[in-house]
Design a protein around this motif. Structure first.
Motif, PDB file in Angstrom:
ATOM      1  N   THR A  35       0.834  -1.206   0.000  1.00 56.04           N
ATOM      2  CA  THR A  35       0.000   0.000   0.000  1.00 56.04           C
ATOM      3  C   THR A  35       0.868   1.256   0.000  1.00 56.04           C
ATOM      4  OG1 THR A  35      -0.200  -0.190   2.414  1.00 56.04           O
ATOM      5  CG2 THR A  35      -2.001  -1.073   1.099  1.00 56.04           C
ATOM      6  N   ALA A  36       1.979   1.235   0.746  1.00 58.68           N
ATOM      7  CA  ALA A  36       2.888   2.384   0.753  1.00 58.68           C
ATOM      8  C   ALA A  36       3.574   2.548  -0.599  1.00 58.68           C
ATOM      9  CB  ALA A  36       3.928   2.219   1.860  1.00 58.68           C
ATOM     10  N   LEU A  37       3.903   1.433  -1.231  1.00 61.42           N
ATOM     11  CA  LEU A  37       4.554   1.478  -2.532  1.00 61.42           C
ATOM     12  C   LEU A  37       3.638   2.098  -3.584  1.00 61.42           C
ATOM     13  CD1 LEU A  37       7.062   0.567  -4.198  1.00 61.42           C
ATOM     14  CD2 LEU A  37       5.831  -1.572  -4.618  1.00 61.42           C
ATOM     15  N   LEU A  38       2.344   1.769  -3.525  1.00 55.32           N
ATOM     16  CA  LEU A  38       1.381   2.254  -4.526  1.00 55.32           C
ATOM     17  C   LEU A  38       0.901   3.673  -4.260  1.00 55.32           C
ATOM     18  CD1 LEU A  38      -0.828  -0.951  -4.887  1.00 55.32           C
ATOM     19  CD2 LEU A  38       0.892  -0.141  -6.508  1.00 55.32           C
ATOM     20  N   ALA A  39       1.076   4.164  -3.028  1.00 56.25           N
ATOM     21  CA  ALA A  39       0.493   5.453  -2.648  1.00 56.25           C
ATOM     22  C   ALA A  39       0.894   6.611  -3.564  1.00 56.25           C
ATOM     23  CB  ALA A  39       0.844   5.773  -1.191  1.00 56.25           C
ATOM     24  N   PRO A  40       2.167   6.742  -3.994  1.00 60.87           N
ATOM     25  CA  PRO A  40       2.535   7.897  -4.832  1.00 60.87           C
ATOM     26  C   PRO A  40       2.072   7.775  -6.283  1.00 60.87           C
ATOM     27  CG  PRO A  40       4.466   6.933  -3.721  1.00 60.87           C
ATOM     28  CD  PRO A  40       3.351   5.948  -3.634  1.00 60.87           C
ATOM     29  N   LEU A  41       1.472   6.663  -6.664  1.00 59.55           N
ATOM     30  CA  LEU A  41       1.127   6.448  -8.070  1.00 59.55           C
ATOM     31  C   LEU A  41       0.164   7.510  -8.587  1.00 59.55           C
ATOM     32  CD1 LEU A  41       1.480   4.693 -10.548  1.00 59.55           C
ATOM     33  CD2 LEU A  41      -0.258   3.128  -9.648  1.00 59.55           C
ATOM     34  N   GLU A  42      -0.773   7.929  -7.745  1.00 63.79           N
ATOM     35  CA  GLU A  42      -1.738   8.951  -8.186  1.00 63.79           C
ATOM     36  C   GLU A  42      -1.052  10.288  -8.475  1.00 63.79           C
ATOM     37  OE1 GLU A  42      -5.915   8.739  -6.483  1.00 63.79           O
ATOM     38  OE2 GLU A  42      -4.754   7.850  -4.847  1.00 63.79           O
ATOM     39  N   THR A  43       0.041  10.554  -7.779  1.00 73.67           N
ATOM     40  CA  THR A  43       0.768  11.807  -7.974  1.00 73.67           C
ATOM     41  C   THR A  43       1.756  11.720  -9.129  1.00 73.67           C
ATOM     42  OG1 THR A  43       0.603  12.272  -5.608  1.00 73.67           O
ATOM     43  CG2 THR A  43       2.260  13.512  -6.842  1.00 73.67           C
ATOM     44  N   TRP A  44       2.388  10.566  -9.288  1.00 72.11           N
ATOM     45  CA  TRP A  44       3.490  10.422 -10.233  1.00 72.11           C
ATOM     46  C   TRP A  44       3.080   9.873 -11.597  1.00 72.11           C
ATOM     47  CZ3 TRP A  44       7.273   7.551  -6.406  1.00 72.11           C
ATOM     48  CH2 TRP A  44       7.856   8.491  -5.536  1.00 72.11           C
ATOM     49  N   HIS A  45       1.807   9.541 -11.823  1.00 67.36           N
ATOM     50  CA  HIS A  45       1.485   8.742 -13.005  1.00 67.36           C
ATOM     51  C   HIS A  45       1.852   9.436 -14.316  1.00 67.36           C
ATOM     52  CE1 HIS A  45      -2.236  10.964 -13.965  1.00 67.36           C
ATOM     53  NE2 HIS A  45      -2.523  10.932 -12.672  1.00 67.36           N
ATOM     54  N   ASP A  46       1.677  10.767 -14.413  1.00 67.80           N
ATOM     55  CA  ASP A  46       2.048  11.452 -15.654  1.00 67.80           C
ATOM     56  C   ASP A  46       3.544  11.351 -15.915  1.00 67.80           C
ATOM     57  OD1 ASP A  46      -0.467  12.257 -16.492  1.00 67.80           O
ATOM     58  OD2 ASP A  46      -0.427  14.109 -15.314  1.00 67.80           O
ATOM     59  N   ARG A  47       4.319  11.581 -14.879  1.00 69.63           N
ATOM     60  CA  ARG A  47       5.778  11.506 -15.014  1.00 69.63           C
ATOM     61  C   ARG A  47       6.218  10.088 -15.360  1.00 69.63           C
ATOM     62  NH1 ARG A  47       9.961  14.773 -11.752  1.00 69.63           N
ATOM     63  NH2 ARG A  47      11.932  13.751 -12.274  1.00 69.63           N
ATOM     64  N   LEU A  48       5.594   9.106 -14.730  1.00 68.30           N
ATOM     65  CA  LEU A  48       5.939   7.708 -14.994  1.00 68.30           C
ATOM     66  C   LEU A  48       5.620   7.334 -16.443  1.00 68.30           C
ATOM     67  CD1 LEU A  48       4.678   6.207 -11.627  1.00 68.30           C
ATOM     68  CD2 LEU A  48       6.998   5.922 -12.502  1.00 68.30           C
ATOM     69  N   CYS A  49       4.482   7.773 -16.934  1.00 72.56           N
ATOM     70  CA  CYS A  49       4.118   7.465 -18.323  1.00 72.56           C
ATOM     71  C   CYS A  49       5.094   8.125 -19.301  1.00 72.56           C
ATOM     72  CB  CYS A  49       2.681   7.914 -18.606  1.00 72.56           C
ATOM     73  SG  CYS A  49       1.435   6.880 -17.808  1.00 72.56           S
ATOM     74  N   PHE A  50       5.513   9.347 -18.984  1.00 76.01           N
ATOM     75  CA  PHE A  50       6.508  10.017 -19.830  1.00 76.01           C
ATOM     76  C   PHE A  50       7.799   9.205 -19.868  1.00 76.01           C
ATOM     77  CE2 PHE A  50      10.117  12.925 -20.264  1.00 76.01           C
ATOM     78  CZ  PHE A  50       9.794  13.567 -21.458  1.00 76.01           C
ATOM     79  N   ASP A  51       8.214   8.704 -18.700  1.00 76.29           N
ATOM     80  CA  ASP A  51       9.452   7.914 -18.641  1.00 76.29           C
ATOM     81  C   ASP A  51       9.300   6.570 -19.347  1.00 76.29           C
ATOM     82  OD1 ASP A  51      10.677   9.946 -17.327  1.00 76.29           O
ATOM     83  OD2 ASP A  51      10.686   9.003 -15.341  1.00 76.29           O
ATOM     84  N   LEU A  52       8.087   6.012 -19.342  1.00 77.32           N
ATOM     85  CA  LEU A  52       7.870   4.767 -20.083  1.00 77.32           C
ATOM     86  C   LEU A  52       8.105   4.994 -21.581  1.00 77.32           C
ATOM     87  CD1 LEU A  52       4.671   3.282 -18.379  1.00 77.32           C
ATOM     88  CD2 LEU A  52       6.970   2.331 -18.312  1.00 77.32           C
ATOM     89  N   ARG A  53       7.684   6.149 -22.076  1.00 74.04           N
ATOM     90  CA  ARG A  53       7.855   6.444 -23.502  1.00 74.04           C
ATOM     91  C   ARG A  53       9.332   6.554 -23.892  1.00 74.04           C
ATOM     92  NH1 ARG A  53       3.333   9.815 -22.514  1.00 74.04           N
ATOM     93  NH2 ARG A  53       1.485   9.161 -23.682  1.00 74.04           N
ATOM     94  N   ARG A  54      10.139   7.103 -22.983  1.00 75.72           N
ATOM     95  CA  ARG A  54      11.538   7.311 -23.356  1.00 75.72           C
ATOM     96  C   ARG A  54      12.456   6.167 -22.930  1.00 75.72           C
ATOM     97  NH1 ARG A  54      13.785  12.257 -19.612  1.00 75.72           N
ATOM     98  NH2 ARG A  54      13.344  11.378 -17.553  1.00 75.72           N
TER      99      ARG A  54
END
Length: 453
Positions: free
Chosen positions: A126-145
């Motif tokens: 649950t702690a690991l998943l908690a920042p996902l709502e905040t970071w999802h745009d940045r994470l998706c950008f990093d997935l692209r690159r």
């Protein structure tokens, strides 16, 4: 090994001890794959913890510590698990917790074929998943690159080490999911549509946090872990049984009845409903080692005992001779919460610095919190129920202990569990080793929690 009930201990990990662990883990994994073939259709995440302390060695040069759960397996099994691992083991070498979380989420989001998750503590996930709502745009950008770049940038060596093929299509799928007006649990289901099983602690103090994790993944099967300690493997989970089976092929086991501590029993002498302490003799060199774990026999599989973990038998707080034990405190609090229809996200009983000394319950309840009148009622009832322990009742009558207090943490403030976990890490514990307890006998908790109010 480190734990919330004692200091650091070094446990020898030998080839024969590894083989004893492997016998139990192999039986568990075989049972899973035999009865849940969907798990074979994708990859897995086996938990790793961030490197909160630098790698260490003994005076004679032996390495201290494991990188991940796969260390319990044999060479062939480790090779297979690492090929099927969603998150590479090198992520654990990140000492910054935020960078560790970010990179772990980046690899998890890449894995549309994630079928299973194995963690120890349910709050780890649950702690690991908690920042996902905040970071999802940045994470998706990093997935692209094709490489993760956490808010605190990685060293160049690590950044190139974690590089992977760009996942533009996956990033588009994820962004479409994040943009949809759906409950968070539905988004999690769409992110990992093949996730079929989560394995984690679910007994004793972890049960409440396991329920919270289940609410995030209502369609995923949860399997409680057996009793597995650094010192040895006591039990292994089997599907369809009411509790984990004693790992009879791993070590030599003896059992100490809680109500008759001067007696010793062997596995075939255990009785259904009995409570026992576990004593291990292992291939790692431990001889008649008292694990200090209390178990209950809930039945038998043929003649093999089925065991449920009740708590640490030596998790005892003794300010003035009252000897409060964690299993008793847990039983009292669970009854109290059920009576008042409270579902706290965090609860911890700890000692408070006062004259005379007293206990203070730190409680966090979501949404509306707890009203002042209810706090008073809870404190009075908790004090009365703790008096079921005659030593506590005697200390209260003599005035050695002041009445219990209940301290409400803000409903919308920082998670009480996050505060507790951060302090445990500051005291030298590994993130993934921190166990959910309802009683922590260590001093200093008022200064930790009451700073955040």
């Amino acid at each position: 090994t480190s734990g919330s009930t004692g200091g650091e201990k070094l446990i020898p990990f030998t080839a024969s001890l590894r083989q004893q662990f492997q016998r139990a883990v192999s039986a568990w994994v075989f049972d899973l794959f035999r009865h849940r073939p969907a798990l074979r259709q994708g990859r897995a995440y086996w938990s790793i913890s961030p490197a909160v302390a630098a790698g260490r060695r003994t005076a004679c040069g032996l390495r201290i510590g494991f990188d991940d759960d796969a260390a319990y397996l044999g060479a062939a099994q480790r090779w297979l698990i690492q090929r099927l691992q969603v998150v590479p083991p090198d992520v654990c070498r990140l000492s910054d917790v935020e960078s560790f979380q970010y990179c772990t989420l980046w690899f998890l989001l890449r894995a549309a074929d994630l079928t299973s998750i194995s963690v120890w503590n349910p709050t780890f996930l649950t702690a690991l998943l908690a920042p996902l709502e905040t970071w999802h745009d940045r994470l998706c950008f990093d997935l692209r690159r094709g490489r993760p770049e956490p808010p605190d940038s990685l060293p160049p060596k690590r950044s190139s080490q974690f590089a992977a093929p760009a996942a533009g299509r996956r990033a588009e799928e994820l962004q479409a999911i994040f943009r949809r007006d759906l409950p968070w649990l539905e988004k999690l289901r769409l992110i990992w549509p093949k996730l079929a099983l989560i394995s984690c602690w679910a007994d004793a103090g972890a049960s409440r946090y396991c329920e919270q994790l289940q609410s995030l993944f209502p369609s995923v099967e949860f399997q409680p872990k057996g009793l597995l300690a650094t010192e040895g493997c006591v039990s292994l989970p089997l599907l369809g049984r009411p509790a984990a089976a004693l790992a009879v092929r791993s070590h030599f086991f003896e059992f100490q009845p809680v109500d008759a501590p001067h007696e010793i029993r062997l596995a075939h002498e255990l009785e259904t409903g009995g409570h026992y302490g576990v004593i291990l003799t292992t291939g790692g060199g431990l001889y008649r080692y008292e694990l200090r774990d209390e178990i209950e026999v809930v039945g038998f599989e043929n003649q093999c005992p089925l065991l449920r973990f009740l708590g640490k038998a030596d998790c005892i707080s003794d300010l003035v001779g009252e000897k409060l034990s964690e299993p008793h405190v847990r039983k009292v609090l669970q009854a109290l919460f059920e009576q008042h229809h409270i579902r706290p996200t965090f609860a911890l009983l700890a000692s408070a610095d006062s004259r005379p000394p007293r206990y203070r319950l730190y409680l966090q309840v979501p949404i509306l919190g707890v009203t002042a009148p209810l706090l008073g009622d809870l404190a009075a009832e908790l004090d009365c129920r703790l008096g079921e322990n005659p030593h506590y009742a005697y200390a209260r009558r003599l005035g050695q202990l002041a009445p219990v207090e209940v301290f409400s943490l803000p409903a919308h403030g920082e998670s009480g569990w996050a505060i507790y976990r951060r302090e445990c890490v500051a005291r030298g514990m590994r993130w993934g080793d921190i166990k959910p307890l309802l009683l922590d006998p260590r001093p200093g908790w008022p200064a930790v929690f009451e700073t955040f109010v």
